[in-house]
Write a protein that holds these residues in place. Structure first.
Motif, PDB file in Angstrom:
ATOM      1  N   GLU A   1       0.869  -1.306  -0.192  1.00  0.00           N
ATOM      2  CA  GLU A   1       0.078   0.033   0.004  1.00  0.00           C
ATOM      3  C   GLU A   1       0.945   1.399   0.002  1.00  0.00           C
ATOM      4  N   SER A   2       0.216   2.151  -0.510  1.00  0.00           N
ATOM      5  CA  SER A   2       1.108   3.410  -0.331  1.00  0.00           C
ATOM      6  C   SER A   2       0.729   4.487   0.824  1.00  0.00           C
ATOM      7  N   PHE A   3       1.651   4.915   1.539  1.00  0.00           N
ATOM      8  CA  PHE A   3       1.560   5.578   2.703  1.00  0.00           C
ATOM      9  C   PHE A   3       2.264   7.024   2.576  1.00  0.00           C
ATOM     10  N   THR A   4       1.692   7.877   3.107  1.00  0.00           N
ATOM     11  CA  THR A   4       2.111   9.439   3.261  1.00  0.00           C
ATOM     12  C   THR A   4       2.940   9.660   4.311  1.00  0.00           C
ATOM     13  N   ILE A   5       4.088  10.314   4.217  1.00  0.00           N
ATOM     14  CA  ILE A   5       4.801  10.935   5.348  1.00  0.00           C
ATOM     15  C   ILE A   5       4.681  12.309   5.113  1.00  0.00           C
ATOM     16  N   LYS A   6       4.518  13.267   6.383  1.00  0.00           N
ATOM     17  CA  LYS A   6       4.512  14.643   6.533  1.00  0.00           C
ATOM     18  C   LYS A   6       5.769  15.078   7.402  1.00  0.00           C
ATOM     19  N   ILE A   7       6.391  15.775   6.732  1.00  0.00           N
ATOM     20  CA  ILE A   7       7.564  16.363   7.772  1.00  0.00           C
ATOM     21  C   ILE A   7       7.412  17.850   8.093  1.00  0.00           C
ATOM     22  N   VAL A   8       7.600  18.375   9.228  1.00  0.00           N
ATOM     23  CA  VAL A   8       6.988  19.734   9.407  1.00  0.00           C
ATOM     24  C   VAL A   8       8.153  20.302  10.453  1.00  0.00           C
ATOM     25  N   ASN A   9       8.859  21.461   9.835  1.00  0.00           N
ATOM     26  CA  ASN A   9       9.820  22.134  10.494  1.00  0.00           C
ATOM     27  C   ASN A   9       8.853  23.028  11.619  1.00  0.00           C
ATOM     28  N   ALA A  10       8.871  22.818  12.960  1.00  0.00           N
ATOM     29  CA  ALA A  10       7.691  23.527  13.583  1.00  0.00           C
ATOM     30  C   ALA A  10       8.621  24.612  14.553  1.00  0.00           C
ATOM     31  N   HIS A  11       9.768  25.142  13.955  1.00  0.00           N
ATOM     32  CA  HIS A  11      10.373  26.471  14.628  1.00  0.00           C
ATOM     33  C   HIS A  11       9.611  27.724  14.391  1.00  0.00           C
TER      34      HIS A  11
ATOM     35  N   ASP B   1       9.124  31.976  16.446  1.00  0.00           N
ATOM     36  CA  ASP B   1       9.791  32.590  17.249  1.00  0.00           C
ATOM     37  C   ASP B   1       9.176  32.568  18.728  1.00  0.00           C
ATOM     38  N   ASP B   2       8.105  32.061  19.118  1.00  0.00           N
ATOM     39  CA  ASP B   2       7.769  31.447  20.525  1.00  0.00           C
ATOM     40  C   ASP B   2       8.271  30.290  21.118  1.00  0.00           C
ATOM     41  N   GLU B   3       8.891  29.571  20.491  1.00  0.00           N
ATOM     42  CA  GLU B   3       9.650  28.268  20.610  1.00  0.00           C
ATOM     43  C   GLU B   3      11.030  28.491  21.247  1.00  0.00           C
ATOM     44  N   ARG B   4      11.385  28.016  22.125  1.00  0.00           N
ATOM     45  CA  ARG B   4      12.976  28.116  22.281  1.00  0.00           C
ATOM     46  C   ARG B   4      13.588  27.209  21.806  1.00  0.00           C
ATOM     47  N   PHE B   5      13.214  26.275  21.390  1.00  0.00           N
ATOM     48  CA  PHE B   5      14.220  25.174  20.515  1.00  0.00           C
ATOM     49  C   PHE B   5      13.393  24.914  19.207  1.00  0.00           C
ATOM     50  N   PRO B   6      14.186  24.660  18.294  1.00  0.00           N
ATOM     51  CA  PRO B   6      13.265  24.372  17.093  1.00  0.00           C
ATOM     52  C   PRO B   6      13.295  22.857  16.959  1.00  0.00           C
ATOM     53  N   ARG B   7      12.279  22.399  16.098  1.00  0.00           N
ATOM     54  CA  ARG B   7      12.143  21.148  16.342  1.00  0.00           C
ATOM     55  C   ARG B   7      11.486  20.585  14.972  1.00  0.00           C
ATOM     56  N   VAL B   8      11.658  19.499  14.488  1.00  0.00           N
ATOM     57  CA  VAL B   8      11.260  18.769  13.448  1.00  0.00           C
ATOM     58  C   VAL B   8      10.394  17.471  13.594  1.00  0.00           C
ATOM     59  N   TRP B   9       9.153  17.348  13.211  1.00  0.00           N
ATOM     60  CA  TRP B   9       8.510  16.295  13.492  1.00  0.00           C
ATOM     61  C   TRP B   9       8.185  15.547  12.079  1.00  0.00           C
ATOM     62  N   ALA B  10       8.158  14.395  12.168  1.00  0.00           N
ATOM     63  CA  ALA B  10       7.582  13.253  10.995  1.00  0.00           C
ATOM     64  C   ALA B  10       6.424  12.421  11.505  1.00  0.00           C
TER      65      ALA B  10
ATOM     66  N   THR C   1       9.870  13.084  16.632  1.00  0.00           N
ATOM     67  CA  THR C   1      10.268  14.475  16.738  1.00  0.00           C
ATOM     68  C   THR C   1      11.880  14.512  16.878  1.00  0.00           C
ATOM     69  N   TRP C   2      12.301  15.586  16.462  1.00  0.00           N
ATOM     70  CA  TRP C   2      13.919  15.817  16.585  1.00  0.00           C
ATOM     71  C   TRP C   2      14.055  17.275  17.248  1.00  0.00           C
TER      72      TRP C   2
END
Length: 157
Positions: free
Chosen positions: A36-46, A48-57, A104-105
């Motif tokens: 089957e086909s699956f979708t991956i979504k990757i978001v850079n959630a950084h 200004d109001d967040e102290r640390f940048p994060r990426v979640w997939a 999440t990274w």
């Protein structure tokens, strides 16, 4: 989004999925697992109001679960995560039962190799457990109307 070369696009050289940018912070891709086909979504959630940048997939596994089954289903998935570390990245949205394989990274963004490793883990999980997840999320089976109820059975005794 202006780029100097394709090398400036994150995850462009991933081999486990074909990932393309949607905008400056969102990337989408697809891969095949268990036929089957699956979708991956990757978001850079950084922001200004967040102290640390994060990426979640996230890889969507189950779109939604019947409202009356969400709590029971989420508890079963949580119990699986306690018993089997392979289920640890599986998260259930308690509003609608949407289920995703997630990571999440923080601070250190994943490179293409790290994203490939995550996608390969998701593929392995899907190959081994997607049927089990779907069975857990299925509506509870109700007895047909023509079966006697418990009181009727007890009255026979």
């Amino acid at each position: 989004m202006i780029i100097n070369s394709y090398n400036d696009i994150p995850y462009f050289s991933c081999k486990a999925a074909e990932i393309r940018p949607e905008n400056k912070t969102d990337h989408f891709g697809t891969f095949v697992a268990a036929g089957e086909s699956f979708t991956i979504k990757i978001v850079n959630a950084h922001s200004d109001d967040e102290r640390f940048p994060r990426v979640w997939a996230r890889v969507e596994l189950i779109d939604k679960v019947a409202k009356d089954r969400v709590d029971d289903y989420a508890c079963k998935v949580a119990a699986k995560a306690i018993a089997d570390p392979a289920f640890a990245p599986v998260k259930v949205d308690l509003r609608d039962g949407e289920t995703a394989y997630m990571k999440t990274w923080t601070c250190r963004y994943p490179d293409d190799e790290a994203m490939d490793a995550f996608i390969m883990q998701a593929k392995d999980f899907i190959e081994a457990h997607i049927g089990e997840l779907r069975a857990l999320s299925a509506p509870a089976k109700t007895p047909p109307d023509d079966l006697p109820f418990l009181e009727d059975l007890l009255s026979l005794i």
